[in-house]
Motif scaffolding. Structure first.
Motif, PDB file in Angstrom:
ATOM      1  N   ARG A  30      15.407-120.181  27.378  1.00 41.68           N
ATOM      2  CA  ARG A  30      16.190-119.901  26.169  1.00 41.68           C
ATOM      3  C   ARG A  30      17.494-120.677  26.211  1.00 41.68           C
ATOM      4  NH1 ARG A  30      17.073-116.120  22.121  1.00 41.68           N
ATOM      5  NH2 ARG A  30      19.240-115.522  21.759  1.00 41.68           N
ATOM      6  N   SER A  31      17.944-121.105  25.040  1.00 43.03           N
ATOM      7  CA  SER A  31      19.234-121.780  24.913  1.00 43.03           C
ATOM      8  C   SER A  31      19.985-121.154  23.746  1.00 43.03           C
ATOM      9  CB  SER A  31      19.032-123.281  24.646  1.00 43.03           C
ATOM     10  OG  SER A  31      20.251-123.897  24.307  1.00 43.03           O
ATOM     11  N   GLU A  32      21.228-120.782  24.002  1.00 44.36           N
ATOM     12  CA  GLU A  32      22.033-120.115  22.975  1.00 44.36           C
ATOM     13  C   GLU A  32      23.397-120.779  22.873  1.00 44.36           C
ATOM     14  OE1 GLU A  32      24.120-115.733  22.226  1.00 44.36           O
ATOM     15  OE2 GLU A  32      22.814-116.072  23.946  1.00 44.36           O
ATOM     16  N   ALA A  33      23.802-121.157  21.664  1.00 40.74           N
ATOM     17  CA  ALA A  33      25.116-121.761  21.472  1.00 40.74           C
ATOM     18  C   ALA A  33      26.205-120.718  21.664  1.00 40.74           C
ATOM     19  CB  ALA A  33      25.216-122.364  20.071  1.00 40.74           C
ATOM     20  N   LEU A  34      27.256-121.101  22.372  1.00 43.31           N
ATOM     21  CA  LEU A  34      28.422-120.239  22.560  1.00 43.31           C
ATOM     22  C   LEU A  34      29.535-120.755  21.663  1.00 43.31           C
ATOM     23  CD1 LEU A  34      28.387-119.936  26.454  1.00 43.31           C
ATOM     24  CD2 LEU A  34      27.504-118.299  24.783  1.00 43.31           C
ATOM     25  N   HIS A  35      30.178-119.855  20.960  1.00 39.92           N
ATOM     26  CA  HIS A  35      31.211-120.261  20.008  1.00 39.92           C
ATOM     27  C   HIS A  35      32.602-119.992  20.565  1.00 39.92           C
ATOM     28  CE1 HIS A  35      28.118-120.883  17.000  1.00 39.92           C
ATOM     29  NE2 HIS A  35      27.625-119.679  17.279  1.00 39.92           N
ATOM     30  N   GLY A  36      33.570-120.678  19.985  1.00 36.58           N
ATOM     31  CA  GLY A  36      34.956-120.452  20.377  1.00 36.58           C
ATOM     32  C   GLY A  36      35.618-121.673  20.986  1.00 36.58           C
ATOM     33  N   GLY A  37      34.824-122.634  21.437  1.00 36.30           N
ATOM     34  CA  GLY A  37      35.395-123.834  22.034  1.00 36.30           C
ATOM     35  C   GLY A  37      35.860-124.830  20.981  1.00 36.30           C
ATOM     36  N   ILE A  38      36.785-125.687  21.352  1.00 38.10           N
ATOM     37  CA  ILE A  38      37.324-126.691  20.435  1.00 38.10           C
ATOM     38  C   ILE A  38      36.892-128.089  20.839  1.00 38.10           C
ATOM     39  CG2 ILE A  38      39.438-127.745  19.521  1.00 38.10           C
ATOM     40  CD1 ILE A  38      40.814-125.067  19.838  1.00 38.10           C
ATOM     41  N   THR A  39      36.896-128.388  22.136  1.00 38.68           N
ATOM     42  CA  THR A  39      36.691-129.761  22.590  1.00 38.68           C
ATOM     43  C   THR A  39      35.247-130.102  22.918  1.00 38.68           C
ATOM     44  OG1 THR A  39      37.128-129.156  24.893  1.00 38.68           O
ATOM     45  CG2 THR A  39      39.022-129.824  23.548  1.00 38.68           C
ATOM     46  N   ALA A  40      34.399-129.117  23.179  1.00 33.68           N
ATOM     47  CA  ALA A  40      33.042-129.408  23.638  1.00 33.68           C
ATOM     48  C   ALA A  40      32.050-128.387  23.108  1.00 33.68           C
ATOM     49  CB  ALA A  40      33.001-129.420  25.166  1.00 33.68           C
ATOM     50  N   GLU A  41      30.774-128.786  23.100  1.00 34.18           N
ATOM     51  CA  GLU A  41      29.693-127.845  22.819  1.00 34.18           C
ATOM     52  C   GLU A  41      29.437-127.019  24.071  1.00 34.18           C
ATOM     53  OE1 GLU A  41      26.930-130.481  19.719  1.00 34.18           O
ATOM     54  OE2 GLU A  41      26.206-129.998  21.720  1.00 34.18           O
ATOM     55  N   MET A  42      29.216-125.728  23.886  1.00 29.57           N
ATOM     56  CA  MET A  42      28.934-124.837  25.012  1.00 29.57           C
ATOM     57  C   MET A  42      27.620-124.112  24.736  1.00 29.57           C
ATOM     58  SD  MET A  42      31.562-125.294  27.013  1.00 29.57           S
ATOM     59  CE  MET A  42      31.418-123.938  28.161  1.00 29.57           C
ATOM     60  N   ARG A  43      26.746-124.077  25.727  1.00 29.16           N
ATOM     61  CA  ARG A  43      25.467-123.371  25.579  1.00 29.16           C
ATOM     62  C   ARG A  43      25.193-122.517  26.809  1.00 29.16           C
ATOM     63  NH1 ARG A  43      24.313-128.349  23.124  1.00 29.16           N
ATOM     64  NH2 ARG A  43      23.501-128.155  20.997  1.00 29.16           N
ATOM     65  N   ARG A  44      24.665-121.334  26.549  1.00 36.11           N
ATOM     66  CA  ARG A  44      24.189-120.478  27.630  1.00 36.11           C
ATOM     67  C   ARG A  44      22.692-120.700  27.778  1.00 36.11           C
ATOM     68  NH1 ARG A  44      26.255-114.815  27.047  1.00 36.11           N
ATOM     69  NH2 ARG A  44      24.954-114.799  25.179  1.00 36.11           N
ATOM     70  N   LEU A  45      22.268-121.070  28.978  1.00 36.19           N
ATOM     71  CA  LEU A  45      20.860-121.333  29.255  1.00 36.19           C
ATOM     72  C   LEU A  45      20.288-120.194  30.096  1.00 36.19           C
ATOM     73  CD1 LEU A  45      21.121-125.113  30.262  1.00 36.19           C
ATOM     74  CD2 LEU A  45      20.840-124.121  27.970  1.00 36.19           C
TER      75      LEU A  45
END
Length: 333
Positions: A30-45
């Motif tokens: 599973r891959s889930e986008a994490l929100h709240g960041g400004i400079t980079a994409e963040m994903r929880r795997l």
């Protein structure tokens, strides 16, 4: 076999790179986008393990051209910081792998372990969390990386430490908010025209604020809140403790009201932290960080609204920033 449907948001080369750093028999489910960041994409795997269980990793990927140009430095800093923090009293993710120049991935990326807990941006319970934030920052500033850990980062160096801090805001780039107290802002700009005061260097997070601190808050006992970890070490630097304190203060002022921004320096000292002895030197760092926010109010406010603080429009944040900067300039001493 990787579940490509669930992991589709992760780009193919990056997905292959991540998979090479998993244990034998593990797969991404599973891959889930994490929100709240400004400079980079963040994903929880979510990774399926051989025994039928799961564990979680976090993937940071720089994709915006502006930040891609600076990604190598940021990811080298974060990789170094996460390595140094291993085994210390400061809870941070563990480094799994890093590709700072996109030699293997589509974009510069870093893979790390996932920490339990959540960010808490609500006003409720703030009187409990502020002292916890202060104590956590004191612990970070007390870090003195050991030679053993240094050797794994930089061969031949007796002691690893981050690069010197960088303050990009200048007197000429400050953006005075519409309707702001012009006299107070002019005086604040004059403050940062002066040379930076001398300081004793400390290990800085450099982006320490509530959005980068994870909490466990029992639903029925908010007073029993505790910090479970600190994330986003990509700006780790060496510099004055005042700068980290000023940065958290400004964030608290904009998130929760100027009074909380003014309160944080007191909480830091109550927790055993040491700030500049001279009031004018403290003011320099406080004002420098506050004015830096004038250039990025919109980008700062948007993640807060996405996290549920919908009342924090750009205009509201600008007004709080004006009140905070004015209060700094009006403070005695």
């Amino acid at each position: 076999m990787t579940n490509h449907e669930e992991a589709a948001p992760v780009r193919p080369l990056t997905l292959a790179w991540v998979s090479r750093h998993l244990e034998v028999g593990e797969r991404i489910v599973r891959s889930e986008a994490l929100h709240g960041g400004i400079t980079a994409e963040m994903r929880r795997l979510t990774v399926g393990t051989r025994d039928g269980g799961t564990r979680e990793l976090v993937l940071r990927t720089f994709v915006d051209p502006f930040f891609v140009e600076r990604a190598e430095d940021s990811l080298d800093r974060e990789a170094g910081a996460l390595t140094v923090l291993t085994g210390t009293g400061v809870r941070a993710p563990e480094l799994v792998a890093v590709d700072p120049t996109a030699a293997h991935c589509e974009y510069p990326s870093l893979l790390m372990t996932h920490l339990a807990g959540r960010t808490v941006l609500d006003d409720e319970g703030l009187e409990t969390r502020v002292p916890l934030l202060a104590r956590q920052l004191v612990a970070i500033h007390a870090l003195r990386p050991s030679p053993r850990l240094s050797a794994s980062i930089e061969q031949g160096s007796p002691r690893w430490r981050p690069r010197e801090y960088v303050a990009l805001t200048t007197a000429d780039t400050v953006v005075t908010p519409k309707g702001a107290d012009a006299a107070a802002w002019a005086a604040a700009v004059d403050v940062i025209r002066r040379p930076a005061p001398p300081y004793e260097g400390r290990f800085l997070h450099r982006d320490f604020h509530p959005g980068n601190v994870l909490f466990d808050v029992p639903p029925r006992r908010p007073a029993d809140a505790r910090i479970t970890g600190v994330v986003d070490w990509a700006a780790t630097s060496w510099g004055p403790a005042d700068l980290d304190v000023a940065h958290c203060s400004t964030n608290l002022a904009l998130l929760h009201g100027p009074a909380w921004g003014l309160r944080f320096a007191e909480a830091y000292e109550e927790a055993g932290g040491v700030l500049a002895a001279d009031a004018s030197e403290r003011l320099y760092w406080q004002v420098r960080d506050g004015l830096a926010f004038s250039e990025e109010v919109r980008s700062v406010a948007q993640p807060w609204r996405e996290a549920g603080r919908t009342e924090l429009t750009t205009r509201v944040v600008e007004e709080r920033l004006d009140t905070y900067v004015t209060a700094l300039m009006d403070a005695p001493g």
